[in-house]
Design an enzyme around this catalytic site. Structure first.
Site, PDB file in Angstrom:
ATOM      1  N   GLY A 139     -40.564 -12.750  24.850  1.00 49.77           N
ATOM      2  CA  GLY A 139     -39.893 -12.667  26.168  1.00 49.77           C
ATOM      3  C   GLY A 139     -40.569 -13.550  27.140  1.00 49.77           C
ATOM      4  O   GLY A 139     -40.225 -13.265  28.355  1.00 49.77           O
ATOM      5  N   LEU A 181     -25.324 -16.227  14.824  1.00 51.28           N
ATOM      6  CA  LEU A 181     -24.132 -15.712  15.394  1.00 51.28           C
ATOM      7  C   LEU A 181     -22.950 -16.126  14.621  1.00 51.28           C
ATOM      8  O   LEU A 181     -22.962 -17.447  14.218  1.00 51.28           O
ATOM      9  CB  LEU A 181     -24.239 -16.173  16.840  1.00 51.28           C
ATOM     10  CG  LEU A 181     -25.274 -15.537  17.543  1.00 51.28           C
ATOM     11  CD1 LEU A 181     -25.636 -16.062  18.926  1.00 51.28           C
ATOM     12  CD2 LEU A 181     -24.881 -14.007  17.807  1.00 51.28           C
ATOM     13  N   ASN A 234     -28.799 -22.241  23.945  1.00 53.34           N
ATOM     14  CA  ASN A 234     -29.935 -21.807  23.249  1.00 53.34           C
ATOM     15  C   ASN A 234     -31.179 -22.769  23.387  1.00 53.34           C
ATOM     16  O   ASN A 234     -31.000 -23.988  23.328  1.00 53.34           O
ATOM     17  CB  ASN A 234     -29.555 -21.877  21.585  1.00 53.34           C
ATOM     18  CG  ASN A 234     -30.776 -21.417  20.630  1.00 53.34           C
ATOM     19  OD1 ASN A 234     -31.451 -20.514  20.885  1.00 53.34           O
ATOM     20  ND2 ASN A 234     -30.958 -21.982  19.644  1.00 53.34           N
ATOM     21  N   SER A 250     -35.543 -28.647  22.677  1.00 48.39           N
ATOM     22  CA  SER A 250     -34.134 -29.031  22.963  1.00 48.39           C
ATOM     23  C   SER A 250     -33.326 -27.846  23.529  1.00 48.39           C
ATOM     24  O   SER A 250     -33.613 -26.482  23.111  1.00 48.39           O
ATOM     25  CB  SER A 250     -33.405 -29.246  21.590  1.00 48.39           C
ATOM     26  OG  SER A 250     -34.035 -30.198  20.907  1.00 48.39           O
TER      27      SER A 250
HETATM   28  C1  GRF Z   1     -39.345 -19.892  21.662  1.00 49.65           C
HETATM   29  O1  GRF Z   1     -40.239 -20.690  21.081  1.00 49.65           O
HETATM   30  C2  GRF Z   1     -38.085 -20.426  21.479  1.00 49.65           C
HETATM   31  O2  GRF Z   1     -38.015 -21.733  21.499  1.00 49.65           O
HETATM   32  C3  GRF Z   1     -37.707 -19.543  19.948  1.00 49.65           C
HETATM   33  O3  GRF Z   1     -38.359 -18.691  19.790  1.00 49.65           O
HETATM   34  C4  GRF Z   1     -39.633 -18.479  20.791  1.00 49.65           C
HETATM   35  C5  GRF Z   1     -39.482 -17.301  21.857  1.00 49.65           C
HETATM   36  O4  GRF Z   1     -40.419 -17.093  22.619  1.00 49.65           O
HETATM   37  N1  GRF Z   1     -36.415 -20.016  19.842  1.00 49.65           N
HETATM   38  P1  GRF Z   1     -40.510 -15.919  23.570  1.00 49.65           P
HETATM   39  O5  GRF Z   1     -40.002 -14.954  22.981  1.00 49.65           O
HETATM   40  O6  GRF Z   1     -39.555 -16.568  24.786  1.00 49.65           O
HETATM   41  O7  GRF Z   1     -41.819 -15.982  24.223  1.00 49.65           O
END
Ligand code: GRF
Length: 193
Positions: free
Chosen positions: A14, A98, A110, A139
């Protein structure tokens, strides 16, 4: 002044969720106040739940394992998002594929830790690091039925330094994530009509 409501979906650490709460939640940009109205997590022990509490926000926990199918799980998400009249849903480390039940009914973006369309999927950081690429990046794209495949909105890149370690690569990626996601949310909600 207008108010725009966001929902954030996450699964684990998070840090991007917290970054959004810090930089965007309850703040006004160009006359538009952005409010985080809904947090959903599919893992009951996710650290992000504690991070949200620091901002006085409770997370709705919806464990996918309690549903018979992806579609039923997605339907639950869609219902919650519709009930709260959310303007934009943000997937910030939400590790679930999803179905069209979600993608056809919810406007969502996303965050992905690579220069899409390269390195789709869950191992983007390691795969991009191990590639011959001299740049890495992040991205943000609209969520579509194709995993990590919707229309691109923003990208940021960095150069590979000589002898860079995987940890350094990952640090660069996270630093760019903390820049690109709030910027994109603000652009979409406060600077486009
Ligand atoms: C991030 O690197 C995001 O790009 C990927 O999952 C990770 C999530 O990290 N989809 P966090 O939970 O926000 O620390």
């Amino acid at each position: 002044m207008s108010v725009k409501k966001i929902a954030i979906l996450f699964s684990g650490n998070g840090s991007n969720l917290e970054n959004i709460l810090k930089k965007v939640h309850n703040k006004t940009f160009n006359g538009t106040t952005i409010k985080c109205e809904l947090l959903i997590c599919n893992k009951k022990d996710a650290f992000g739940i504690q991070r949200a509490k620091k901002y006085g926000l409770e997370t709705v926990i919806i464990e996918h394992k309690n549903f018979n199918s992806r579609e039923e799980f997605d339907e639950k998400l869609v219902n919650l998002i519709k009930q709260k009249d959310i303007d934009l849903t943000i997937l910030a480390g939400f590790m679930r594929i999803l179905t069209p039940v979600f993608t056809k009914n919810v406007k969502a973006i996303n965050l992905h830790p690579s220069i899409l369309p390269l390195f789709k999927g869950a191992n983007a950081i390691k795969e991009s690091f191990e590639s011959d690429m001299l740049v890495g990046g992040v991205s943000v794209h609209f969520v579509s039925e194709e995993l990590d495949g919707g229309k691109l909105i923003n990208q940021l890149v960095f150069y590979r330094k000589k002898g860079m370690s995987l940890d350094e690569w990952e640090e660069n990626i996270h630093a760019l994530e903390y820049e690109i996601l709030p910027k994109t949310i603000i652009e979409l909600l406060a600077f486009s009509n």
